[in-house]
Write a protein that holds these residues in place. Structure first.
Motif, PDB file in Angstrom:
ATOM      1  N   PRO A 228     -30.457 -64.126  53.739  1.00 50.74           N
ATOM      2  CA  PRO A 228     -31.397 -64.979  52.985  1.00 50.74           C
ATOM      3  C   PRO A 228     -31.943 -64.310  51.728  1.00 50.74           C
ATOM      4  N   GLN A 229     -31.750 -62.998  51.594  1.00 51.11           N
ATOM      5  CA  GLN A 229     -32.238 -62.323  50.388  1.00 51.11           C
ATOM      6  C   GLN A 229     -31.393 -62.656  49.160  1.00 51.11           C
ATOM      7  N   TRP A 230     -30.281 -63.348  49.364  1.00 54.81           N
ATOM      8  CA  TRP A 230     -29.430 -63.778  48.249  1.00 54.81           C
ATOM      9  C   TRP A 230     -29.631 -65.277  48.025  1.00 54.81           C
ATOM     10  N   SER A 231     -29.917 -65.655  46.799  1.00 51.93           N
ATOM     11  CA  SER A 231     -30.122 -67.059  46.446  1.00 51.93           C
ATOM     12  C   SER A 231     -28.933 -67.571  45.647  1.00 51.93           C
ATOM     13  N   LYS A 232     -28.619 -68.855  45.856  1.00 52.51           N
ATOM     14  CA  LYS A 232     -27.441 -69.452  45.234  1.00 52.51           C
ATOM     15  C   LYS A 232     -27.833 -70.360  44.068  1.00 52.51           C
ATOM     16  N   TYR A 233     -27.120 -70.177  42.940  1.00 49.78           N
ATOM     17  CA  TYR A 233     -27.305 -71.033  41.769  1.00 49.78           C
ATOM     18  C   TYR A 233     -25.929 -71.448  41.256  1.00 49.78           C
ATOM     19  N   ARG A 234     -25.833 -72.668  40.756  1.00 46.14           N
ATOM     20  CA  ARG A 234     -24.597 -73.141  40.138  1.00 46.14           C
ATOM     21  C   ARG A 234     -24.839 -73.359  38.649  1.00 46.14           C
ATOM     22  N   THR A 235     -23.825 -73.059  37.853  1.00 48.17           N
ATOM     23  CA  THR A 235     -23.931 -73.284  36.419  1.00 48.17           C
ATOM     24  C   THR A 235     -23.700 -74.758  36.117  1.00 48.17           C
ATOM     25  N   TRP A 236     -23.902 -75.124  34.869  1.00 49.80           N
ATOM     26  CA  TRP A 236     -23.793 -76.540  34.490  1.00 49.80           C
ATOM     27  C   TRP A 236     -22.381 -77.082  34.685  1.00 49.80           C
ATOM     28  N   SER A 237     -21.344 -76.198  34.633  1.00 48.79           N
ATOM     29  CA  SER A 237     -19.965 -76.669  34.759  1.00 48.79           C
ATOM     30  C   SER A 237     -19.462 -76.669  36.191  1.00 48.79           C
ATOM     31  N   ASP A 238     -20.209 -76.092  37.119  1.00 49.82           N
ATOM     32  CA  ASP A 238     -19.816 -75.963  38.513  1.00 49.82           C
ATOM     33  C   ASP A 238     -18.588 -75.082  38.716  1.00 49.82           C
ATOM     34  N   GLU A 239     -18.163 -74.396  37.683  1.00 52.48           N
ATOM     35  CA  GLU A 239     -17.033 -73.475  37.829  1.00 52.48           C
ATOM     36  C   GLU A 239     -17.491 -72.097  38.301  1.00 52.48           C
ATOM     37  N   THR A 240     -18.780 -71.826  38.157  1.00 53.39           N
ATOM     38  CA  THR A 240     -19.306 -70.507  38.496  1.00 53.39           C
ATOM     39  C   THR A 240     -20.518 -70.634  39.404  1.00 53.39           C
ATOM     40  N   THR A 241     -20.559 -69.791  40.431  1.00 51.97           N
ATOM     41  CA  THR A 241     -21.732 -69.670  41.289  1.00 51.97           C
ATOM     42  C   THR A 241     -22.396 -68.328  41.013  1.00 51.97           C
ATOM     43  N   ILE A 242     -23.716 -68.359  40.876  1.00 50.67           N
ATOM     44  CA  ILE A 242     -24.481 -67.138  40.645  1.00 50.67           C
ATOM     45  C   ILE A 242     -25.262 -66.802  41.904  1.00 50.67           C
TER      46      ILE A 242
ATOM     47  N   ALA B 175     -24.808 -61.432  40.836  1.00 48.37           N
ATOM     48  CA  ALA B 175     -23.363 -61.529  41.034  1.00 48.37           C
ATOM     49  C   ALA B 175     -22.894 -62.914  40.599  1.00 48.37           C
ATOM     50  N   GLU B 176     -21.838 -62.941  39.813  1.00 45.76           N
ATOM     51  CA  GLU B 176     -21.254 -64.202  39.365  1.00 45.76           C
ATOM     52  C   GLU B 176     -19.856 -64.346  39.963  1.00 45.76           C
ATOM     53  N   PHE B 177     -19.578 -65.515  40.547  1.00 44.58           N
ATOM     54  CA  PHE B 177     -18.269 -65.779  41.135  1.00 44.58           C
ATOM     55  C   PHE B 177     -17.609 -66.944  40.410  1.00 44.58           C
ATOM     56  N   ASP B 178     -16.388 -66.717  39.938  1.00 46.36           N
ATOM     57  CA  ASP B 178     -15.638 -67.730  39.207  1.00 46.36           C
ATOM     58  C   ASP B 178     -14.715 -68.456  40.181  1.00 46.36           C
TER      59      ASP B 178
END
Length: 427
Positions: free
Chosen positions: A239-253, A263-266
């Motif tokens: 739970p110490q990691w929070s999930k965010y999505r970019t405007w294009s949905d191609e990348t999760t932060i 951390a960014e995942f493509d």
């Protein structure tokens, strides 16, 4: 000099198997400073405590004496073995030297120029396209990676190799070479001379470093969807990691609760060498970046897990040098002018360290060819020693005989940490 060399001792001795190569053994609290300086003077690491000077001009005693004088001037304690001192004090000449009009210093300059060409080829700065035999010696045509007149013709071998012609256009250089040597032209570089092989063996610290061998085990790589599964598991289990999505949905932060790790995942990274992950740690929520890692899509998940686990619970104890697990597992060490590599016994995995690189200081890659890796992890300067030690330990485990050789990466357990603790930085 940017460091205090006090309490460092350097011993110089003759190489037992490569005459007249020289071994340097730095020790003491500031031994790393001595190793860095020796690297700048042409010595290459072949183990945790040993550096080697091996040259194609056989002038190792002369340059070792220069290195000893420079280190002594900076305050290092220097010891030269009697046998090496005798070599230093003995003046010698090449038999049947083809330039008899040259003085001893001019001969050394010709040899030093040949050594630089040799080093440029060894490091990939100079790529050889074609070679031939002109009836007396080897000639070649190649291209430097940088420079104005960077396309060159070479003449000679070993300590006599010289740049004979320079060109501004690669096509012109190749055409002129074909015109001069016609049917004698062969593709690629010429086979290494006996002296080049001997020097390479001394720098690599193994008996037959240039003999081509097939991979005993194919590189372990991540299967389709494994990185996506790991990302989902990271958010579900930590739970110490929070999930965010970019405007294009191609990348999760993925953002750590400390606000110092990102951390960014493509999701669009498909090819095994496409960059899938970019992970960075910062000195505070709005501080400067401390280090960065880029990870390609084929990278086995245990390596990625080791990085995220380290960011959650870094080792509190001071780890051993990163290369120690590799050395203990029998990985082959090879030193080049700009880098040191450690290769798994089955050649399925390689670690590379470029101590003076500004960008990627450490590289881990699948396979034995840095130009065609199955996958890679690139780490910038500043990466914690504890994390490097964890990555090398995982590499040793994954290439040991009992490990799986299937394409999917095995679910390796996390390495034990003595006293785990959370990041001490405030939000």
């Amino acid at each position: 000099m940017p460091y205090a060399p006090a309490d460092a001792h350097v011993t110089f001795t003759l190489h037992p198997d490569h005459h007249p190569g020289v071994l340097a053994t730095p020790s003491g609290p500031t031994g790393d400073a001595a190793r860095s300086h020796l690297h700048d003077l042409g010595f290459r690491s072949t183990g945790p405590d040993t550096m080697v000077l091996a040259r194609i001009d056989r002038e190792e005693p002369y340059y070792a004496a220069q290195a000893a004088n420079e280190l002594a001037a900076y305050g290092f304690t220097v010891d030269i073995a009697p046998a090496l001192q005798e070599e230093i004090d003995t003046e010698w000449t090449w038999a049947d030297y083809p330039m008899p009009w040259c003085s001893r210093e001019e001969i050394r300059q010709v040899s030093a120029d040949a050594q630089r060409i040799h080093d440029d080829i060894a490091t990939g700065r100079l790529t050889i396209h074609l070679h031939a035999n002109d009836g007396h010696t080897t000639v070649a045509v190649g291209t430097y990676a940088t420079g104005v007149r960077r396309h060159v013709h070479l003449h000679g071998e070993d300590h006599l190799r010289q740049v004979s012609l320079t060109f501004e256009d690669e096509a012109e250089a190749l055409a002129d070479f074909h015109n001069q040597y016609n049917v004698a032209v062969r593709r690629g570089p010429a086979p290494p001379t006996e002296l080049e092989q001997s020097v390479h063996q001394a720098l690599c610290g193994r008996a037959t470093p240039m003999a081509p061998t097939a991979l005993a085990t194919p590189p372990m790589t991540a299967g389709p969807g494994e990185h996506e599964e790991f990302l989902d598991h990271l958010f579900d289990s930590k739970p110490q990691w929070s999930k965010y999505r970019t405007w294009s949905d191609e990348t999760t932060i993925a953002s750590h609760e400390s606000l110092t790790v990102r951390a960014e995942f493509d999701h669009e990274a498909r090819h095994r060498t496409d960059t899938a992950w970019t992970i960075a740690e910062y000195d505070g929520p709005v501080g400067e970046r401390l280090w960065r890692a880029t990870i390609t899509a084929g990278t086995p998940v245990p390596f990625i897990r080791a990085i995220t686990d380290h960011l959650d619970d870094p080792l509190s104890a001071e780890p051993a040098e990163p290369h120690v697990p590799l050395h203990e597992a029998g990985w082959a060490a090879a030193s080049h002018p700009a880098r040191t590599t450690w290769q798994a016994p089955d050649r399925s995995l390689t670690f590379e360290h470029q101590p003076h690189a500004v960008g990627d200081r450490w590289t881990v890659f699948g396979g034995d060819d840095a130009n065609r890796p199955a996958w890679s992890i690139r780490l910038s300067p500043g990466v914690p020693q504890a994390l490097l030690a964890q990555l090398t330990s995982i590499a040793v485990h994954s290439t040991s005989p009992h490990s799986s050789t299937s394409r999917r990466s095995p679910p390796l357990p996390r390495l034990p940490v003595p006293l785990p603790q959370r990041h001490g930085r405030a939000r």
